[in-house]
Design a protein around this motif. Structure first.
Motif, short mmCIF file in Angstrom:
data_model
loop_
_atom_site.label_atom_id
_atom_site.label_comp_id
_atom_site.label_asym_id
_atom_site.label_seq_id
_atom_site.Cartn_x
_atom_site.Cartn_y
_atom_site.Cartn_z
N ILE A 168 0.85 -1.21 0.00
CA ILE A 168 0.00 0.00 0.00
C ILE A 168 0.88 1.25 0.00
N PHE A 169 0.49 2.22 -0.82
CA PHE A 169 1.18 3.52 -0.82
C PHE A 169 0.15 4.58 -0.40
N ASP A 170 0.47 5.35 0.64
CA ASP A 170 -0.44 6.41 1.10
C ASP A 170 0.13 7.77 0.69
N ILE A 171 -0.62 8.47 -0.14
CA ILE A 171 -0.19 9.79 -0.64
C ILE A 171 -0.53 10.84 0.42
N GLY A 172 0.45 11.61 0.85
CA GLY A 172 0.20 12.67 1.84
C GLY A 172 -0.28 12.09 3.16
N PHE A 173 0.60 11.28 3.81
CA PHE A 173 0.15 10.51 4.97
C PHE A 173 -0.01 11.33 6.24
N ASP A 213 -0.79 -2.69 -4.54
CA ASP A 213 -2.17 -3.20 -4.61
C ASP A 213 -3.15 -2.05 -4.40
N PHE A 214 -2.74 -1.09 -3.57
CA PHE A 214 -3.60 0.07 -3.30
C PHE A 214 -2.77 1.34 -3.20
N LEU A 215 -3.29 2.40 -3.80
CA LEU A 215 -2.77 3.74 -3.52
C LEU A 215 -3.91 4.48 -2.85
N THR A 216 -3.63 5.16 -1.77
CA THR A 216 -4.69 5.90 -1.09
C THR A 216 -4.38 7.39 -1.11
N SER A 217 -5.43 8.17 -1.27
CA SER A 217 -5.30 9.63 -1.18
C SER A 217 -6.45 10.09 -0.29
N ILE A 218 -6.13 10.31 0.98
CA ILE A 218 -7.18 10.60 1.95
C ILE A 218 -7.14 12.08 2.32
N TYR A 219 -8.11 12.81 1.79
CA TYR A 219 -8.21 14.27 2.00
C TYR A 219 -6.95 15.00 1.53
N VAL A 220 -6.35 14.54 0.44
CA VAL A 220 -5.12 15.16 -0.07
C VAL A 220 -5.34 15.80 -1.44
N SER A 221 -6.20 15.20 -2.27
CA SER A 221 -6.28 15.60 -3.68
C SER A 221 -6.48 17.09 -3.94
N PRO A 222 -7.31 17.79 -3.16
CA PRO A 222 -7.48 19.23 -3.46
C PRO A 222 -6.18 20.02 -3.30
N PHE A 240 -4.42 -10.62 8.54
CA PHE A 240 -4.75 -11.28 7.27
C PHE A 240 -3.54 -11.50 6.35
N PHE A 241 -2.50 -10.70 6.52
CA PHE A 241 -1.38 -10.75 5.57
C PHE A 241 -0.07 -11.01 6.30
N LYS A 242 0.81 -11.78 5.59
CA LYS A 242 2.11 -12.11 6.20
C LYS A 242 3.19 -11.16 5.73
N ASN A 243 3.08 -10.76 4.46
CA ASN A 243 4.13 -9.96 3.85
C ASN A 243 3.56 -8.56 3.53
N ILE A 244 3.94 -7.59 4.35
CA ILE A 244 3.27 -6.28 4.27
C ILE A 244 4.28 -5.18 3.93
N THR A 245 3.99 -4.45 2.85
CA THR A 245 4.84 -3.31 2.49
C THR A 245 4.00 -2.04 2.53
N LEU A 246 4.47 -1.08 3.29
CA LEU A 246 3.80 0.23 3.34
C LEU A 246 4.79 1.28 2.86
N GLU A 247 4.35 2.09 1.92
CA GLU A 247 5.16 3.23 1.50
C GLU A 247 4.26 4.46 1.46
N GLY A 248 4.86 5.62 1.53
CA GLY A 248 4.05 6.82 1.47
C GLY A 248 4.91 8.07 1.42
N CYS A 249 4.27 9.17 1.04
CA CYS A 249 5.00 10.44 0.99
C CYS A 249 4.26 11.48 1.82
N GLU A 250 5.01 12.41 2.37
CA GLU A 250 4.42 13.52 3.13
C GLU A 250 5.38 14.71 3.02
N PRO A 251 4.99 15.74 2.26
CA PRO A 251 5.93 16.85 2.03
C PRO A 251 6.09 17.82 3.20
#
Ligand code: SAM
Length: 170
Positions: free
Chosen positions: A47-52, A116-125, A68-79
Motif C-alpha cells: 500500500i502507498f499512502d499519498i500525503g500521509f 495493490d492500493f494507492l490511497t489519497s485521503i483528504y489530499v487531492s485538493p 490477514f497478511f504475512k508480507n506487508i509493504t507500506l510506503e508513502g509520501c508527506e511533504p
C-alpha cells in the motif's frame, strides 16, 4: 493562484497532532481497511499512502494488516516536514511491516514498487490543476494489474470539478 508549496507548507503551521486525540478520521480509515483492503486475496499486500500526514492511517494498517497478511509493504509520501517528523517519532513495529517513507510531494517521490492500493485521503485538493494529469498518470503507473486507487474527498463537488470518470486510473 497560490504557490504549489503553499498546499503543504500550511501544515507546518497547523497543530495537526490534535488529530491523534480527536481520532477524527478513524471512521474512514477503518472503513477502507475493513471493506476494501481486507478483501485483497493472498498473503502479500503493498500500500502507498499519498500525503500521509502524521501517519495515523499507517498506524491502523500496522495494527490490522497482520491479521490477514504475512508480507506487508507500506510506503508513502508527506511533504510537510513538521508532519513527516511527527510520524518519524512514532514507533511502528518494523518486524511486522516493511516501511519506506519520503519527505516529498507525490510528484517528487520515486519508487519502483507496484502497489495493490494507492490511497489519497483528504489530499487531492492540494494538487494544483496543472499537476492533475501527471498525478493521474503516476498513480496508474504505480498500481499493479489488479491495483486500486482509493480516493477520499471531503466534498463530492471536487470530483465534478476535476471531471473524474469511472476508469480514469486503469
Ligand atoms: C488534510 S491532510 C490529510 C493527511 C492524511 N492523509 C490524513 O488522513 O490525515 C493533507 C495532507 O496532504 C499533504 N500534501 C499537500 N500537498 C501534497 C502533495 N503535493 N503531495 C503529497 N501530499 C501533499 C499535506 O502536507 C497534508 O499532510
Amino acid at each position: 493562484m497560490k504557490n504549489k508549496e503553499f498546499f503543504y507548507l500550511q501544515y507546518d503551521k497547523v497543530n495537526w497532532q490534535n488529530q491523534e486525540k480527536t481520532k477524527i478520521n478513524s471512521f474512514i480509515y477503518n472503513f477502507i481497511i475493513q471493506n476494501i483492503v481486507f478483501k485483497k486475496k493472498g498473503d502479500k499486500i503493498k500500500i502507498f499512502d499519498i500525503g500521509f500526514g502524521i501517519g495515523i492511517f499507517f498506524q491502523m494498517l500496522e495494527k490490522n494488516l497482520p491479521k490477514f497478511f504475512k508480507n506487508i509493504t507500506l510506503e508513502g509520501c508527506e511533504p510537510s516536514y513538521k508532519n513527516y517528523k511527527n510520524f518519524q517519532s512514532k514507533l511502528l513495529n518494523l518486524k511486522k511491516v516493511k516501511l519506506r517513507t519520503f519527505n516529498k510531494t507525490f510528484l517528487q517521490t520515486e519508487t519502483n514498487t507496484k502497489f495493490d492500493f494507492l490511497t489519497s485521503i483528504y489530499v487531492s485538493p492540494h494538487f494544483a490543476f496543472d499537476e492533475l494529469k501527471g498525478v493521474a498518470k503516476k498513480i496508474s503507473s504505480m498500481l499493479n494489474n489488479e491495483g486500486k486507487f482509493i480516493l477520499v474527498v471531503a466534498n463530492e463537488k471536487y470530483l465534478e470539478k476535476i471531471k473524474i470518470k469511472k476508469g480514469t486510473f486503469h
